[in-house]
Design an enzyme around this catalytic site. Structure first.
Site, PDB file in Angstrom:
ATOM      1  N   ASP A 167      57.769  77.297  40.268  1.00 45.03           N
ATOM      2  CA  ASP A 167      57.232  78.703  40.373  1.00 45.03           C
ATOM      3  C   ASP A 167      56.273  78.523  41.639  1.00 45.03           C
ATOM      4  O   ASP A 167      55.772  77.438  41.824  1.00 45.03           O
ATOM      5  CB  ASP A 167      56.686  79.027  39.196  1.00 45.03           C
ATOM      6  CG  ASP A 167      56.226  80.633  38.970  1.00 45.03           C
ATOM      7  OD1 ASP A 167      57.048  81.168  38.359  1.00 45.03           O
ATOM      8  OD2 ASP A 167      55.649  81.272  39.840  1.00 45.03           O
TER       9      ASP A 167
ATOM     10  N   LYS B 118      69.148  94.915  42.371  1.00 46.43           N
ATOM     11  CA  LYS B 118      69.828  94.388  41.177  1.00 46.43           C
ATOM     12  C   LYS B 118      71.306  94.609  41.281  1.00 46.43           C
ATOM     13  O   LYS B 118      72.358  94.048  41.074  1.00 46.43           O
ATOM     14  CB  LYS B 118      69.338  94.763  39.818  1.00 46.43           C
ATOM     15  CG  LYS B 118      67.917  94.287  39.355  1.00 46.43           C
ATOM     16  CD  LYS B 118      67.954  92.726  39.193  1.00 46.43           C
ATOM     17  CE  LYS B 118      66.705  91.898  38.698  1.00 46.43           C
ATOM     18  NZ  LYS B 118      66.645  90.560  38.787  1.00 46.43           N
TER      19      LYS B 118
ATOM     20  N   GLY C  16      61.039  80.438  39.451  1.00 46.23           N
ATOM     21  CA  GLY C  16      60.116  81.493  38.781  1.00 46.23           C
ATOM     22  C   GLY C  16      60.246  81.391  37.252  1.00 46.23           C
ATOM     23  O   GLY C  16      60.265  82.120  36.405  1.00 46.23           O
TER      24      GLY C  16
ATOM     25  N   ASP D  68      58.144  77.825  46.621  1.00 45.65           N
ATOM     26  CA  ASP D  68      58.325  79.122  47.021  1.00 45.65           C
ATOM     27  C   ASP D  68      59.750  79.308  47.309  1.00 45.65           C
ATOM     28  O   ASP D  68      60.316  78.741  48.198  1.00 45.65           O
ATOM     29  CB  ASP D  68      57.620  79.603  48.143  1.00 45.65           C
ATOM     30  CG  ASP D  68      57.595  80.929  48.732  1.00 45.65           C
ATOM     31  OD1 ASP D  68      58.784  81.646  48.152  1.00 45.65           O
ATOM     32  OD2 ASP D  68      56.964  81.352  49.501  1.00 45.65           O
TER      33      ASP D  68
ATOM     34  N   TYR E 231      63.785  98.082  42.842  1.00 42.47           N
ATOM     35  CA  TYR E 231      64.043  97.224  41.883  1.00 42.47           C
ATOM     36  C   TYR E 231      65.751  97.233  41.628  1.00 42.47           C
ATOM     37  O   TYR E 231      66.515  96.349  41.594  1.00 42.47           O
ATOM     38  CB  TYR E 231      63.230  96.841  40.812  1.00 42.47           C
ATOM     39  CG  TYR E 231      63.493  96.196  39.712  1.00 42.47           C
ATOM     40  CD1 TYR E 231      63.481  94.549  39.934  1.00 42.47           C
ATOM     41  CD2 TYR E 231      64.022  96.626  38.322  1.00 42.47           C
ATOM     42  CE1 TYR E 231      63.640  93.626  38.770  1.00 42.47           C
ATOM     43  CE2 TYR E 231      64.244  95.671  37.493  1.00 42.47           C
ATOM     44  CZ  TYR E 231      64.153  94.358  37.634  1.00 42.47           C
ATOM     45  OH  TYR E 231      64.459  93.399  36.491  1.00 42.47           O
TER      46      TYR E 231
ATOM     47  N   GLN F  16      57.532  85.708  32.236  1.00 43.73           N
ATOM     48  CA  GLN F  16      57.448  86.061  31.025  1.00 43.73           C
ATOM     49  C   GLN F  16      59.031  85.499  30.200  1.00 43.73           C
ATOM     50  O   GLN F  16      58.870  84.850  29.232  1.00 43.73           O
ATOM     51  CB  GLN F  16      57.652  87.375  31.008  1.00 43.73           C
ATOM     52  CG  GLN F  16      57.578  87.966  29.306  1.00 43.73           C
ATOM     53  CD  GLN F  16      58.006  89.493  29.149  1.00 43.73           C
ATOM     54  OE1 GLN F  16      58.624  90.157  29.994  1.00 43.73           O
ATOM     55  NE2 GLN F  16      57.822  90.011  27.902  1.00 43.73           N
ATOM     56  N   LEU F  17      60.091  85.518  31.213  1.00 50.17           N
ATOM     57  CA  LEU F  17      61.298  85.065  30.517  1.00 50.17           C
ATOM     58  C   LEU F  17      61.449  83.512  30.784  1.00 50.17           C
ATOM     59  O   LEU F  17      61.972  82.816  30.086  1.00 50.17           O
ATOM     60  CB  LEU F  17      62.311  85.561  31.507  1.00 50.17           C
ATOM     61  CG  LEU F  17      63.880  84.971  31.080  1.00 50.17           C
ATOM     62  CD1 LEU F  17      64.418  85.251  29.853  1.00 50.17           C
ATOM     63  CD2 LEU F  17      64.880  85.692  32.148  1.00 50.17           C
TER      64      LEU F  17
HETATM   65  P1  NAD Z   1      57.924  87.830  35.796  1.00 48.51           P
HETATM   66  O1  NAD Z   1      57.451  88.713  36.909  1.00 48.51           O
HETATM   67  O2  NAD Z   1      57.271  87.598  34.477  1.00 48.51           O
HETATM   68  O3  NAD Z   1      58.217  86.148  36.241  1.00 48.51           O
HETATM   69  C1  NAD Z   1      58.420  86.034  37.524  1.00 48.51           C
HETATM   70  C2  NAD Z   1      58.146  84.741  38.180  1.00 48.51           C
HETATM   71  O4  NAD Z   1      58.707  84.505  39.548  1.00 48.51           O
HETATM   72  C3  NAD Z   1      56.817  84.601  37.907  1.00 48.51           C
HETATM   73  O5  NAD Z   1      56.036  83.339  37.439  1.00 48.51           O
HETATM   74  C4  NAD Z   1      56.064  84.607  39.702  1.00 48.51           C
HETATM   75  O6  NAD Z   1      55.230  83.777  39.877  1.00 48.51           O
HETATM   76  C5  NAD Z   1      57.659  83.847  40.384  1.00 48.51           C
HETATM   77  N1  NAD Z   1      57.892  84.015  41.679  1.00 48.51           N
HETATM   78  C6  NAD Z   1      57.692  85.327  42.238  1.00 48.51           C
HETATM   79  N2  NAD Z   1      57.600  85.051  43.419  1.00 48.51           N
HETATM   80  C7  NAD Z   1      58.258  83.844  43.744  1.00 48.51           C
HETATM   81  C8  NAD Z   1      58.617  83.025  44.703  1.00 48.51           C
HETATM   82  N3  NAD Z   1      58.782  83.717  45.955  1.00 48.51           N
HETATM   83  N4  NAD Z   1      59.006  81.868  44.715  1.00 48.51           N
HETATM   84  C9  NAD Z   1      59.130  81.207  43.484  1.00 48.51           C
HETATM   85  N5  NAD Z   1      58.690  81.979  42.197  1.00 48.51           N
HETATM   86  C10 NAD Z   1      58.207  83.281  42.348  1.00 48.51           C
HETATM   87  O7  NAD Z   1      59.308  88.160  35.397  1.00 48.51           O
HETATM   88  P2  NAD Z   1      60.233  88.085  34.201  1.00 48.51           P
HETATM   89  O8  NAD Z   1      60.077  89.033  33.112  1.00 48.51           O
HETATM   90  O9  NAD Z   1      60.082  86.541  33.654  1.00 48.51           O
HETATM   91  O10 NAD Z   1      61.721  88.370  34.820  1.00 48.51           O
HETATM   92  C11 NAD Z   1      62.508  87.241  35.079  1.00 48.51           C
HETATM   93  C12 NAD Z   1      63.950  87.817  35.739  1.00 48.51           C
HETATM   94  O11 NAD Z   1      64.530  88.408  34.716  1.00 48.51           O
HETATM   95  C13 NAD Z   1      63.761  88.912  37.024  1.00 48.51           C
HETATM   96  O12 NAD Z   1      64.942  88.354  37.846  1.00 48.51           O
HETATM   97  C14 NAD Z   1      63.714  89.870  36.418  1.00 48.51           C
HETATM   98  O13 NAD Z   1      64.367  91.001  37.395  1.00 48.51           O
HETATM   99  C15 NAD Z   1      64.780  89.771  35.079  1.00 48.51           C
HETATM  100  N6  NAD Z   1      64.553  90.848  34.181  1.00 48.51           N
HETATM  101  C16 NAD Z   1      63.445  90.893  33.361  1.00 48.51           C
HETATM  102  C17 NAD Z   1      63.255  92.005  32.344  1.00 48.51           C
HETATM  103  C18 NAD Z   1      61.897  92.009  31.594  1.00 48.51           C
HETATM  104  O14 NAD Z   1      62.011  92.779  30.683  1.00 48.51           O
HETATM  105  N7  NAD Z   1      61.145  91.289  31.769  1.00 48.51           N
HETATM  106  C19 NAD Z   1      64.263  92.868  32.136  1.00 48.51           C
HETATM  107  C20 NAD Z   1      65.529  92.802  32.979  1.00 48.51           C
HETATM  108  C21 NAD Z   1      65.501  91.881  33.883  1.00 48.51           C
END
Ligand code: NAD
Length: 315
Positions: free
Chosen positions: A34, A146, A8, A52, A142, A12-13
């Site tokens: 990803d 978690k 993944g 995936d 969600y 964003q992260l």
């Molecule tokens: P995001 O949605 O921006 O990125 C998630 C990535 O996972 C995407 O690039 C997507 O293409 C990929 N993905 C989705 N399904 C997939 C699959 N089956 N196989 C492989 N890749 C797949 O999310 P984010 O904001 O980067 O969050 C990353 C992690 O941090 C998550 O676990 C999220 O719960 C956690 N988190 C994020 C926030 C936030 O504010 N962004 C806050 C708390 C926790």
């Protein structure tokens, strides 16, 4: 030598964390993966592969053939998107985590990183300075995934000695990638609108206070946690983590100082209800005491930094 798999990585992260891991360990030692094939062009600094996480055979082969030692599992369905497809969110978030924990056990991996969220808290949680240990009762799929994930992480550590580490991130705000369907996404979108000279329509109420964190702090916290000596990691569910807390009105006013003509209006939608169930602020003293966590950015510093740098990424 470590060989790190990021799952993944294009989100964003992941976009920022993968770069930080590459800077730290060298490009030969990080594989970004990803589901999103279009993300390939982002990763000119390390190897990228479409993967995936639900395709267990391919993931297992990659871990085996590349002699992976650490996995950062970031793929998830986020809070707002999860409410539209609850069963899919549960399936992806839970099955992928259990699979990664099993891989850690099977291949005796050094460390696993898996992010949790303030979404583990719910309407019956104390809202101000929310403690590490308190009533949770999340009311989004969600948050439920978690919370269950945290229990599984602790279980795999206690039962099998898997060194899995986790942070309960607040809303993350960065300018290098677009957010992926969370309840705090407004705090990224607002900067894009301000810089484009457009009016911003906010999907939360103006007084909706939430815990947030600027991405450089989130990256630092993640790397500090993962590099802390194993004996310092006393919490094996997930650590509370705080950066700053603000409302839409606060962030709007911080932007007004730089863009005095910027306009906002408020049209709360279904995400307001999600936000109402989350804390206003977080008590993160365990993270501070156990592995020395300290955030660097407040709202003012973050706004200045984003307004200066965002146009380089989204000209
Ligand atoms: P995001 O949605 O921006 O990125 C998630 C990535 O996972 C995407 O690039 C997507 O293409 C990929 N993905 C989705 N399904 C997939 C699959 N089956 N196989 C492989 N890749 C797949 O999310 P984010 O904001 O980067 O969050 C990353 C992690 O941090 C998550 O676990 C999220 O719960 C956690 N988190 C994020 C926030 C936030 O504010 N962004 C806050 C708390 C926790």
């Amino acid at each position: 030598m470590e060989k790190i798999l990021v799952i993944g990585a294009a989100g964003q992260l992941g976009s920022e964390l993968t770069k930080a891991l590459t800077d730290r360990f060298g490009s030969e030692h990080v594989i970004a993966t990803d589901l999103n094939a279009d993300a390939k062009e982002k990763f000119d600094f390390c190897r990228f592969q479409v993967l995936d996480i639900m395709d267990q055979e391919s993931v297992r082969s990659l871990v085996k053939n590349e002699k992976i030692t650490q996995i950062y599992h970031l793929a998830a369905v986020l809070s707002a998107t999860g409410e539209k497809r609850p069963l899919f969110a549960w399936e992806l978030n839970m099955e992928s985590l259990l699979f990664v924990l099993e891989l850690a056990r099977e291949f005796n991996l050094d460390k696993i990183y898996w992010p949790s969220s303030i979404a583990v808290f719910g309407p019956n949680t104390p809202k101000i300075n929310t403690p590490q240990y308190c009533v949770k009762e999340p009311n989004t799929v969600y948050g439920i995934s978690k919370q269950a994930g945290e229990r599984w992480c602790e279980y795999y550590f206690q039962k099998y000695g898997v060194d899995v580490r986790s942070l309960r991130y607040p809303g993350l705000i960065g300018y290098k990638a677009l957010p992926g369907g969370g309840t705090t996404d407004y705090a990224v979108d607002i900067y894009h609108k301000a810089l484009n000279g457009e009016k911003f329509t906010c999907f939360l109420r103006e007084d909706s206070m939430l815990p947030m964190m600027y991405m450089p702090d989130a990256i630092k916290a993640t790397i500090d946690l993962m590099e802390a000596p194993i004996e310092n990691i006393e919490i094996r569910s997930s650590y509370n983590l705080a950066g700053m807390s603000f409302s839409p009105k606060d962030i709007y006013e911080s932007i007004l100082e730089h863009h005095p003509d910027f306009k906002i209006n408020y049209e709360p939608d279904f995400r307001q209800q999600i936000a109402d169930g989350w804390p206003d602020s977080i008590d993160d003293h365990f993270a501070r005491d156990h592995w020395g966590w300290k955030p660097a950015y407040g709202l003012k510093e973050m706004t200045k930094d984003i307004l200066e740098n965002l146009p380089k990424f989204f000209p």
